[in-house]
Write a protein that holds these residues in place. Structure first.
Motif, PDB file in Angstrom:
ATOM      1  N   THR A  14       0.814  -1.210   0.000  1.00 49.56           N
ATOM      2  CA  THR A  14       0.000   0.000   0.000  1.00 49.56           C
ATOM      3  C   THR A  14       0.853   1.268   0.000  1.00 49.56           C
ATOM      4  N   ASP A  15       2.167   1.114   0.099  1.00 53.19           N
ATOM      5  CA  ASP A  15       3.108   2.234   0.121  1.00 53.19           C
ATOM      6  C   ASP A  15       3.844   2.266  -1.216  1.00 53.19           C
ATOM      7  N   SER A  16       3.551   3.247  -2.048  1.00 56.45           N
ATOM      8  CA  SER A  16       4.119   3.281  -3.392  1.00 56.45           C
ATOM      9  C   SER A  16       5.639   3.406  -3.376  1.00 56.45           C
ATOM     10  N   ALA A  17       6.193   4.094  -2.382  1.00 56.22           N
ATOM     11  CA  ALA A  17       7.650   4.211  -2.306  1.00 56.22           C
ATOM     12  C   ALA A  17       8.285   2.844  -2.092  1.00 56.22           C
ATOM     13  N   GLN A  18       7.630   1.996  -1.304  1.00 57.58           N
ATOM     14  CA  GLN A  18       8.173   0.659  -1.044  1.00 57.58           C
ATOM     15  C   GLN A  18       8.042  -0.249  -2.265  1.00 57.58           C
ATOM     16  N   THR A  19       6.961  -0.133  -3.027  1.00 57.39           N
ATOM     17  CA  THR A  19       6.831  -0.972  -4.224  1.00 57.39           C
ATOM     18  C   THR A  19       7.825  -0.533  -5.297  1.00 57.39           C
ATOM     19  N   LEU A  26      -5.668  -2.101   0.297  1.00 58.54           N
ATOM     20  CA  LEU A  26      -4.902  -3.342   0.211  1.00 58.54           C
ATOM     21  C   LEU A  26      -5.167  -4.079  -1.095  1.00 58.54           C
ATOM     22  N   ASN A  27      -6.437  -4.274  -1.436  1.00 59.86           N
ATOM     23  CA  ASN A  27      -6.785  -5.118  -2.587  1.00 59.86           C
ATOM     24  C   ASN A  27      -6.703  -4.408  -3.930  1.00 59.86           C
ATOM     25  N   MET A  28      -6.892  -3.092  -3.931  1.00 57.63           N
ATOM     26  CA  MET A  28      -6.832  -2.347  -5.197  1.00 57.63           C
ATOM     27  C   MET A  28      -5.542  -1.538  -5.323  1.00 57.63           C
ATOM     28  N   THR A  29      -5.334  -0.627  -4.377  1.00 56.15           N
ATOM     29  CA  THR A  29      -4.179   0.257  -4.483  1.00 56.15           C
ATOM     30  C   THR A  29      -2.880  -0.533  -4.417  1.00 56.15           C
ATOM     31  N   GLY A  30      -2.831  -1.566  -3.586  1.00 58.09           N
ATOM     32  CA  GLY A  30      -1.616  -2.378  -3.494  1.00 58.09           C
ATOM     33  C   GLY A  30      -1.236  -2.989  -4.824  1.00 58.09           C
ATOM     34  N   CYS A  31      -2.215  -3.536  -5.548  1.00 58.57           N
ATOM     35  CA  CYS A  31      -1.931  -4.119  -6.864  1.00 58.57           C
ATOM     36  C   CYS A  31      -1.546  -3.045  -7.866  1.00 58.57           C
ATOM     37  N   PHE A  32      -2.229  -1.906  -7.815  1.00 64.08           N
ATOM     38  CA  PHE A  32      -1.839  -0.802  -8.706  1.00 64.08           C
ATOM     39  C   PHE A  32      -0.389  -0.402  -8.461  1.00 64.08           C
ATOM     40  N   ASN A  33      -0.015  -0.291  -7.198  1.00 60.37           N
ATOM     41  CA  ASN A  33       1.346   0.145  -6.872  1.00 60.37           C
ATOM     42  C   ASN A  33       2.405  -0.797  -7.432  1.00 60.37           C
ATOM     43  N   THR A  34       2.203  -2.099  -7.256  1.00 55.01           N
ATOM     44  CA  THR A  34       3.208  -3.046  -7.748  1.00 55.01           C
ATOM     45  C   THR A  34       3.261  -3.057  -9.269  1.00 55.01           C
ATOM     46  N   TRP A  83     -14.010  -5.902  -7.542  1.00 51.55           N
ATOM     47  CA  TRP A  83     -14.549  -5.339  -8.776  1.00 51.55           C
ATOM     48  C   TRP A  83     -13.571  -4.303  -9.318  1.00 51.55           C
ATOM     49  N   GLY A  84     -13.059  -3.458  -8.434  1.00 52.11           N
ATOM     50  CA  GLY A  84     -12.103  -2.439  -8.863  1.00 52.11           C
ATOM     51  C   GLY A  84     -10.837  -3.038  -9.437  1.00 52.11           C
ATOM     52  N   LEU A  85     -10.365  -4.133  -8.843  1.00 53.45           N
ATOM     53  CA  LEU A  85      -9.165  -4.793  -9.342  1.00 53.45           C
ATOM     54  C   LEU A  85      -9.390  -5.325 -10.751  1.00 53.45           C
ATOM     55  N   ARG A  86     -10.600  -5.776 -11.044  1.00 55.28           N
ATOM     56  CA  ARG A  86     -10.908  -6.234 -12.408  1.00 55.28           C
ATOM     57  C   ARG A  86     -10.740  -5.093 -13.404  1.00 55.28           C
ATOM     58  N   GLY A  87     -11.217  -3.914 -13.050  1.00 51.23           N
ATOM     59  CA  GLY A  87     -11.073  -2.773 -13.944  1.00 51.23           C
ATOM     60  C   GLY A  87      -9.625  -2.385 -14.152  1.00 51.23           C
ATOM     61  N   THR A  92      -7.066  -4.380 -13.915  1.00 52.71           N
ATOM     62  CA  THR A  92      -6.472  -5.448 -14.727  1.00 52.71           C
ATOM     63  C   THR A  92      -6.776  -5.246 -16.202  1.00 52.71           C
ATOM     64  N   LYS A  93      -8.049  -4.984 -16.526  1.00 54.74           N
ATOM     65  CA  LYS A  93      -8.440  -4.864 -17.924  1.00 54.74           C
ATOM     66  C   LYS A  93      -7.817  -3.633 -18.584  1.00 54.74           C
ATOM     67  N   SER A  94      -7.755  -2.528 -17.867  1.00 56.10           N
ATOM     68  CA  SER A  94      -7.154  -1.323 -18.444  1.00 56.10           C
ATOM     69  C   SER A  94      -5.656  -1.518 -18.677  1.00 56.10           C
ATOM     70  N   PHE A  95      -4.962  -2.095 -17.694  1.00 60.04           N
ATOM     71  CA  PHE A  95      -3.538  -2.365 -17.880  1.00 60.04           C
ATOM     72  C   PHE A  95      -3.317  -3.352 -19.022  1.00 60.04           C
ATOM     73  N   ALA A  96      -4.208  -4.335 -19.174  1.00 59.78           N
ATOM     74  CA  ALA A  96      -4.066  -5.305 -20.266  1.00 59.78           C
ATOM     75  C   ALA A  96      -4.120  -4.608 -21.621  1.00 59.78           C
ATOM     76  N   LEU A  97      -5.040  -3.663 -21.787  1.00 57.74           N
ATOM     77  CA  LEU A  97      -5.149  -2.929 -23.038  1.00 57.74           C
ATOM     78  C   LEU A  97      -3.920  -2.063 -23.288  1.00 57.74           C
ATOM     79  N   GLU A  98      -3.406  -1.461 -22.231  1.00 55.57           N
ATOM     80  CA  GLU A  98      -2.252  -0.565 -22.373  1.00 55.57           C
ATOM     81  C   GLU A  98      -0.952  -1.331 -22.595  1.00 55.57           C
TER      82      GLU A  98
END
Length: 263
Positions: A66-71, A116-124, A163-167, A169-175
Motif C-alpha cells: 500500500t506504500d508506493s515508495a516501497q513498491t 490493500l486489494n486495489m491500491t496495493g496491486c496498482f502500486n506493484t 470489482w475495482g481490481l478487475r477494472g 487489470t483490464k485497463s492495464f491489459a489494453l495498455e
C-alpha cells in the motif's frame, strides 16, 4: 508439462501462507527465480526455505504494497539484483469485514480493504511495468475473487475492492498488450484454509446456529463441482496464465471456483 518458467524472475506478493505459499512453491517447482515480498519477513522465510530446497534462487524483500515508495524500491532492488522482472503475481490482499451490510461498514474498514486489494496491486504494477515494457515481455497475474464478479451480501467492501481490481487489470491489459505483456486476473471462489474455516464458515455457523462442518457443506453445495477449491487449484491457474501457453490470453477474469460465478 514444461511451462518454460525456468529462471523466469518472478515477484510474488503475499507469499507467507495459504494461496501465497502454494503459488510460491508451484513456481519454485517450475524452476523460476523467486522474489518473495511482504511485510512480515519472519513469516515469509519458511516458505523461502522450502523453495530453496527445490533448488531455486529466492530473494526475500520487505514491502508494504500500500506504500508506493516501497513498491518502487522493490522493483528497483529486484532489477539491480537480477537484471529483469518477467512475472508479477499479486497475491497480497485481505477479506475486509464479514457479515456486515454496506451501511454497517465503516469508512475506515472500506478504505483499508480498498487500499490493500486495489491500491496495493496498482502500486506493484506501476512499479514493474516500465521494465517489462522496456524488455517487451512480461506476465502479470492478479489474484481477485468471485465476489468481484457477482457481488455478495455481507461482503460489500471486499466485493467493491475486487470489482475495482478487475477494472485495473483490464485497463492495464489494453495498455500493456502492444508491448507483449499479458495482464490477467485469477478469481478464486471459497478456498479451504484458516480464513475460510475460521472467518467465513464461522460467521455462517454463528448466524444460522449450525455447526462449522455444516456451514462448510453448505458452501460447497453452491458449486457445480460440490467442492471448495484448494490453494493448489489457485496456484495451477496462476502458473498457466504466467506461462507462454497463455500468450494469447489477456484481460481475463478466470474464476477458479468449482462452478459458481459463471454458472
Amino acid at each position: 508439462m514444461d511451462l518454460q518458467l525456468k529462471n523466469k524472475v518472478t515477484v510474488i506478493t503475499g507469499p507467507a501462507k495459504g494461496m501465497g505459499r502454494a503459488i510460491s512453491l508451484a513456481f519454485a517447482k517450475e524452476g523460476a527465480q523467486l522474489v518473495l515480498a511482504g511485510r512480515d519477513l519472519a513469516a515469509i522465510e519458511p516458505v523461502a526455505q522450502e523453495a530453496r530446497a527445490l533448488g531455486v534462487a529466492v530473494h526475500v524483500e520487505p514491502c508494504d504494497m500500500t506504500d508506493s515508495a516501497q513498491t518502487e524500491a522493490l522493483a528497483q532492488q529486484t532489477l539491480a539484483a537480477l537484471g529483469r522482472i518477467d512475472i508479477l503475481v499479486n497475491v497480497a490482499g485481505g477479506s475486509g469485514p464479514i457479515g456486515k451490510t454496506g451501511w454497517e461498514t465503516s469508512t475506515d474498514e472500506f478504505n483499508q480493504i480498498v487500499a490493500l486489494n486495489m491500491t496495493g496491486c496498482f502500486n506493484t504494477m506501476h512499479a514493474v511495468l516500465p521494465s517489462m515494457v522496456a524488455q517487451r515481455y512480461g506476465k502479470v497475474v492478479n489474484v481477485g475473487g468471485t465476489f468481484g464478479m457477482r457481488g455478495r451480501a455481507g461482503r460489500m467492501a471486499y466485493s467493491a475492492s475486487k470489482w475495482g481490481l478487475r477494472g485495473i487489470t483490464k485497463s492495464f491489459a489494453l495498455e500493456a498488450g502492444p508491448h507483449n505483456i499479458n495482464v490477467n486476473c485469477v478469481a478464486p471462489g471459497m478456498v479451504d484454509g484458516p480464513r475460510f474455516r475460521d472467518k467465513v464458515c464461522a460467521n455462517m455457523a454463528d448466524k444460522l446456529g449450525i455447526s462449522l462442518e455444516e456451514a462448510m457443506t453448505r458452501h460447497a453445495a453452491d458449486y457445480a463441482m460440490k467442492r471448495v477449491s484448494t490453494d493448489e487449484d489457485i496456484a495451477h491457474a496462476c502458473l498457466f496464465l504466467a506461462s507462454d501457453l497463455a500468450r494469447q490470453i489477456t484481460g481475463v477474469d478466470l474464476p477458479v471456483d468449482g462452478g459458481w460465478a459463471m454458472l
